[in-house]
Design a protein around this motif. Structure first.
Motif, short mmCIF file in Angstrom:
data_model
loop_
_atom_site.label_atom_id
_atom_site.label_comp_id
_atom_site.label_asym_id
_atom_site.label_seq_id
_atom_site.Cartn_x
_atom_site.Cartn_y
_atom_site.Cartn_z
N VAL A 45 29.30 8.96 -33.01
CA VAL A 45 28.88 7.66 -33.54
C VAL A 45 28.38 6.77 -32.41
CG1 VAL A 45 29.67 5.57 -34.70
CG2 VAL A 45 30.45 7.80 -35.52
N PHE A 46 29.12 6.76 -31.30
CA PHE A 46 28.75 5.96 -30.13
C PHE A 46 27.37 6.38 -29.62
CE2 PHE A 46 31.09 4.01 -26.20
CZ PHE A 46 30.16 2.98 -26.18
N MET A 47 27.14 7.68 -29.53
CA MET A 47 25.86 8.19 -29.04
C MET A 47 24.72 7.82 -29.98
SD MET A 47 24.01 9.82 -26.88
CE MET A 47 24.96 10.92 -25.82
N LYS A 48 24.92 7.94 -31.29
CA LYS A 48 23.86 7.61 -32.24
C LYS A 48 23.51 6.12 -32.18
CE LYS A 48 24.86 11.34 -35.55
NZ LYS A 48 23.52 11.98 -35.58
N MET A 49 24.51 5.27 -32.02
CA MET A 49 24.25 3.83 -31.90
C MET A 49 23.50 3.54 -30.60
SD MET A 49 25.33 2.20 -34.57
CE MET A 49 25.27 0.54 -33.93
N LYS A 50 23.85 4.23 -29.54
CA LYS A 50 23.18 4.06 -28.25
C LYS A 50 21.71 4.46 -28.34
CE LYS A 50 23.59 5.65 -23.42
NZ LYS A 50 22.40 6.52 -23.35
N ILE A 51 21.44 5.58 -29.04
CA ILE A 51 20.06 6.05 -29.20
C ILE A 51 19.27 5.09 -30.09
CG2 ILE A 51 18.63 7.89 -30.17
CD1 ILE A 51 20.87 9.86 -29.39
N ALA A 52 19.87 4.65 -31.19
CA ALA A 52 19.17 3.78 -32.13
C ALA A 52 18.73 2.48 -31.46
CB ALA A 52 20.06 3.48 -33.33
N LEU A 53 19.56 1.94 -30.58
CA LEU A 53 19.28 0.65 -29.95
C LEU A 53 18.62 0.80 -28.58
CD1 LEU A 53 22.63 -1.13 -30.89
CD2 LEU A 53 20.43 -1.30 -32.06
N SER A 54 18.30 2.06 -28.20
CA SER A 54 17.62 2.34 -26.92
C SER A 54 18.37 1.70 -25.75
CB SER A 54 16.17 1.83 -26.95
OG SER A 54 15.46 2.40 -28.02
N LEU A 55 19.66 1.98 -25.68
CA LEU A 55 20.51 1.36 -24.66
C LEU A 55 20.67 2.26 -23.45
CD1 LEU A 55 23.34 -0.01 -26.99
CD2 LEU A 55 21.40 -1.28 -26.06
N GLN A 56 20.61 1.66 -22.28
CA GLN A 56 20.97 2.34 -21.05
C GLN A 56 22.45 2.07 -20.76
OE1 GLN A 56 18.79 4.38 -19.50
NE2 GLN A 56 17.31 3.84 -21.10
N ALA A 57 22.98 2.79 -19.78
CA ALA A 57 24.40 2.64 -19.46
C ALA A 57 24.74 1.19 -19.13
CB ALA A 57 24.77 3.55 -18.30
N GLU A 58 23.86 0.53 -18.36
CA GLU A 58 24.12 -0.87 -17.98
C GLU A 58 24.16 -1.77 -19.22
OE1 GLU A 58 21.89 1.08 -16.65
OE2 GLU A 58 22.56 1.35 -14.56
N ASP A 59 23.31 -1.46 -20.21
CA ASP A 59 23.29 -2.26 -21.44
C ASP A 59 24.60 -2.11 -22.21
OD1 ASP A 59 20.60 -2.92 -20.88
OD2 ASP A 59 19.91 -1.09 -21.85
N VAL A 60 25.10 -0.88 -22.27
CA VAL A 60 26.36 -0.64 -22.98
C VAL A 60 27.51 -1.36 -22.30
CG1 VAL A 60 28.00 1.12 -23.75
CG2 VAL A 60 25.54 1.60 -23.83
N LEU A 61 27.53 -1.33 -20.97
CA LEU A 61 28.59 -2.02 -20.22
C LEU A 61 28.53 -3.52 -20.45
CD1 LEU A 61 28.49 -0.05 -16.83
CD2 LEU A 61 30.14 0.18 -18.69
N ASP A 62 27.31 -4.06 -20.54
CA ASP A 62 27.16 -5.50 -20.82
C ASP A 62 27.68 -5.84 -22.22
OD1 ASP A 62 26.07 -5.94 -18.34
OD2 ASP A 62 23.99 -5.88 -19.02
N ILE A 63 27.41 -4.97 -23.18
CA ILE A 63 27.88 -5.20 -24.55
C ILE A 63 29.40 -5.16 -24.60
CG2 ILE A 63 27.92 -4.22 -26.88
CD1 ILE A 63 25.02 -3.28 -26.37
N LEU A 64 30.00 -4.20 -23.90
CA LEU A 64 31.46 -4.12 -23.85
C LEU A 64 32.05 -5.36 -23.17
CD1 LEU A 64 31.93 -0.36 -22.90
CD2 LEU A 64 32.57 -1.43 -25.05
#
Length: 217
Positions: free
Chosen positions: A88-107
């Motif tokens: 689920v995490f991976m699919k959300m990351k792909i859908a929103l075109s997120l890089q690792a830095e983007d995910v860390l910012d969201i967290l």
């Protein structure tokens, strides 16, 4: 996390209406109804809630990816029969075109911090020596961070932060000094011939030498 909970949170984050939800939950072979959507979105304590299967959640997330990034050429990949938090995490990351830095910012928006190395472990293939299972807390914080970004007006104020002030150490009052008891002074030995002190029993005073001159004799 439960599939119904994920569906409910994603719908709220992006403010999807019923028409959008019907489009994302439908496949080429089957179109869902508004009543089905309503039953999937009911709260967990509602007896009328209908459990959402992993395959139905996978279809929703795959359609969400297509709506964000466009359709891929070629046949669609088969839907997963079992879906875990990592997928689920991976699919959300792909859908929103997120890089690792983007995910860390969201967290970080959810006051949750982790390193880039720790994050990468969630997106590795099972069986890899650095693969790590994504717990509910991680995925829940990620979705909460998205809510902070996309629906900031719907974030309830947090009352968990309590300011604490350190107590100053109380100044110790000087303790009153107790008067020291005087030790009894040792009695000085009496000088010989003193009339104030009685001689011990059997003691005889020494005779003073005769000071008369020869002329007195």
């Amino acid at each position: 996390m439960k599939s119904n909970d994920i569906l409910r949170r994603v719908r709220f984050i992006f403010n999807f209406d019923d028409s959008k939800m019907i489009a994302l939950m439908s496949s080429a072979d089957e179109k869902v109804t508004r009543a089905q959507i309503s039953n999937w979105l009911k709260r967990d304590d509602d007896p009328e809630q209908v459990a959402l299967t992993d395959s139905q959640l996978a279809l929703f997330l795959n359609n969400f990816i297509e709506s964000k990034r466009g359709k891929r050429e070629g046949p669609k990949p088969p839907l997963e029969k079992r879906l875990n938090n990592n997928q689920v995490f991976m699919k959300m990351k792909i859908a929103l075109s997120l890089q690792a830095e983007d995910v860390l910012d969201i967290l970080a928006k959810a006051n949750f911090k982790m390193s880039k190395h720790e994050l990468s472990a969630f997106f590795r293939k099972p069986g890899h020596k650095h693969y790590r299972e994504c717990k509910d807390q991680i995925l829940r914080n990620f979705l909460h961070g998205l809510q902070v970004i996309h629906r900031p007006d719907k974030i309830a104020p947090s009352n968990s932060t309590v300011k604490t002030t350190a107590k100053k150490p109380s100044a110790k009052k000087p303790s009153a000094k107790k008067p020291s008891a005087k030790k009894p002074s040792a009695a000085k030995p009496a000088s010989e011939g003193s009339s104030n002190v009685a001689p011990p029993a059997g003691y005889q005073w020494k005779k003073k030498p005769d000071t008369k001159s020869d002329t007195d004799k």
